[in-house]
Design a protein around this motif. Structure first.
Motif, mmCIF file in Angstrom:
data_model
loop_
_atom_site.group_PDB
_atom_site.id
_atom_site.type_symbol
_atom_site.label_atom_id
_atom_site.label_comp_id
_atom_site.label_asym_id
_atom_site.label_seq_id
_atom_site.Cartn_x
_atom_site.Cartn_y
_atom_site.Cartn_z
ATOM 1 N N ALA A 234 -5.013 12.886 5.730
ATOM 2 C CA ALA A 234 -6.373 13.388 5.541
ATOM 3 C C ALA A 234 -6.821 14.346 6.639
ATOM 4 N N SER A 235 -6.051 14.483 7.687
ATOM 5 C CA SER A 235 -6.493 15.243 8.865
ATOM 6 C C SER A 235 -6.879 16.689 8.565
ATOM 7 N N ASP A 236 -6.207 17.335 7.642
ATOM 8 C CA ASP A 236 -6.491 18.747 7.358
ATOM 9 C C ASP A 236 -7.297 18.968 6.080
ATOM 10 N N LEU A 237 -7.790 17.911 5.471
ATOM 11 C CA LEU A 237 -8.513 18.049 4.210
ATOM 12 C C LEU A 237 -9.958 18.479 4.414
ATOM 13 N N THR A 238 -10.468 19.189 3.433
ATOM 14 C CA THR A 238 -11.895 19.476 3.323
ATOM 15 C C THR A 238 -12.269 19.294 1.860
ATOM 16 N N SER A 239 -13.430 18.735 1.612
ATOM 17 C CA SER A 239 -13.878 18.444 0.246
ATOM 18 C C SER A 239 -12.802 17.668 -0.520
ATOM 19 N N GLY A 240 -12.241 16.685 0.122
ATOM 20 C CA GLY A 240 -11.152 15.916 -0.463
ATOM 21 C C GLY A 240 -11.604 14.925 -1.517
ATOM 22 N N GLN A 241 -10.629 14.418 -2.225
ATOM 23 C CA GLN A 241 -10.853 13.409 -3.256
ATOM 24 C C GLN A 241 -9.870 12.278 -3.050
ATOM 25 N N LEU A 242 -10.323 11.076 -3.385
ATOM 26 C CA LEU A 242 -9.494 9.881 -3.274
ATOM 27 C C LEU A 242 -9.369 9.233 -4.642
ATOM 28 N N LEU A 243 -8.179 8.797 -4.969
ATOM 29 C CA LEU A 243 -7.965 8.012 -6.171
ATOM 30 C C LEU A 243 -7.257 6.727 -5.758
ATOM 31 N N TYR A 244 -7.981 5.615 -5.873
ATOM 32 C CA TYR A 244 -7.437 4.300 -5.561
ATOM 33 C C TYR A 244 -7.038 3.610 -6.857
ATOM 34 N N LYS A 245 -5.849 3.069 -6.886
ATOM 35 C CA LYS A 245 -5.425 2.198 -7.984
ATOM 36 C C LYS A 245 -5.130 0.842 -7.363
ATOM 37 N N TYR B 7 -3.832 9.915 -3.207
ATOM 38 C CA TYR B 7 -3.650 8.822 -4.145
ATOM 39 C C TYR B 7 -3.238 7.594 -3.349
ATOM 40 N N ILE B 8 -3.997 6.507 -3.504
ATOM 41 C CA ILE B 8 -3.734 5.280 -2.766
ATOM 42 C C ILE B 8 -3.537 4.150 -3.777
ATOM 43 N N GLU B 9 -2.366 3.549 -3.726
ATOM 44 C CA GLU B 9 -2.052 2.448 -4.630
ATOM 45 C C GLU B 9 -1.933 1.159 -3.819
ATOM 46 N N ILE B 10 -2.687 0.156 -4.245
ATOM 47 C CA ILE B 10 -2.686 -1.146 -3.565
ATOM 48 C C ILE B 10 -2.298 -2.203 -4.598
ATOM 49 N N ASP B 11 -1.329 -3.012 -4.247
ATOM 50 C CA ASP B 11 -0.860 -4.043 -5.163
ATOM 51 C C ASP B 11 -0.547 -5.306 -4.366
ATOM 52 N N ILE C 167 0.868 -1.180 0.000
ATOM 53 C CA ILE C 167 0.000 0.000 0.000
ATOM 54 C C ILE C 167 0.902 1.226 0.000
ATOM 55 N N HIS C 168 0.625 2.130 -0.916
ATOM 56 C CA HIS C 168 1.361 3.390 -0.970
ATOM 57 C C HIS C 168 0.327 4.515 -0.983
ATOM 58 N N ILE C 169 0.483 5.492 -0.090
ATOM 59 C CA ILE C 169 -0.448 6.617 -0.001
ATOM 60 C C ILE C 169 0.343 7.908 -0.127
#
Length: 122
Positions: A36-47, A13-17, A2-4
């Motif tokens: 993620a602690s300071d995020l607002t209206s965040g987005q996640l991209l999982y690969k 960006y979260i990569e899982i292999d 897992i790489h974040i």
């Protein structure tokens, strides 16, 4: 594995292999919560490639952190899940329907740029 990483001010960006083991899960959960602690209206991209179910010990670690993770996930508006497994895309989209305020959409691995464009369009 897992790489974040934090790609910009509101984009994780979260990569899982492959298979995930307890040490990796503990590290990934802590890193996710920290980034993620300071995020607002965040987005996640999982690969997600070469998905294999995590070990039971790794699942137990994630379950132990569920209250913190549920609180943290409220900081995100959209998540794109890019994977070669159709069933993972379906499960992710169903999960999005269960989480108010979070829209989740699945994409095939060869549509990575479409996932990025979908996130950028929000």
């Amino acid at each position: 594995m897992i790489h974040i990483s934090l790609s910009n001010a509101n984009y994780l960006y979260i990569e899982i292999d492959g298979k995930i083991y307890p040490g990796e899960m503990e590290s990934a959960v802590n890193q996710f919560l920290r980034l993620a602690s300071d995020l607002t209206s965040g987005q996640l991209l999982y690969k997600i490639e070469h998905f294999s179910l995590p070990s039971l010990s790794a699942v137990a670690i994630k379950l132990r952190h569920l209250p913190e993770l549920f609180k943290c996930i409220q900081k995100f508006d959209r998540a794109a899940v890019v994977t070669d497994k159709k069933w993972l895309q379906t499960v992710a989209e169903l999960e999005g329907k269960l989480m108010p305020g979070l829209e989740i959409k699945g994409f095939d691995l060869d549509n990575f740029s479409a996932a990025e464009a979908w996130l950028a369009a929000s």
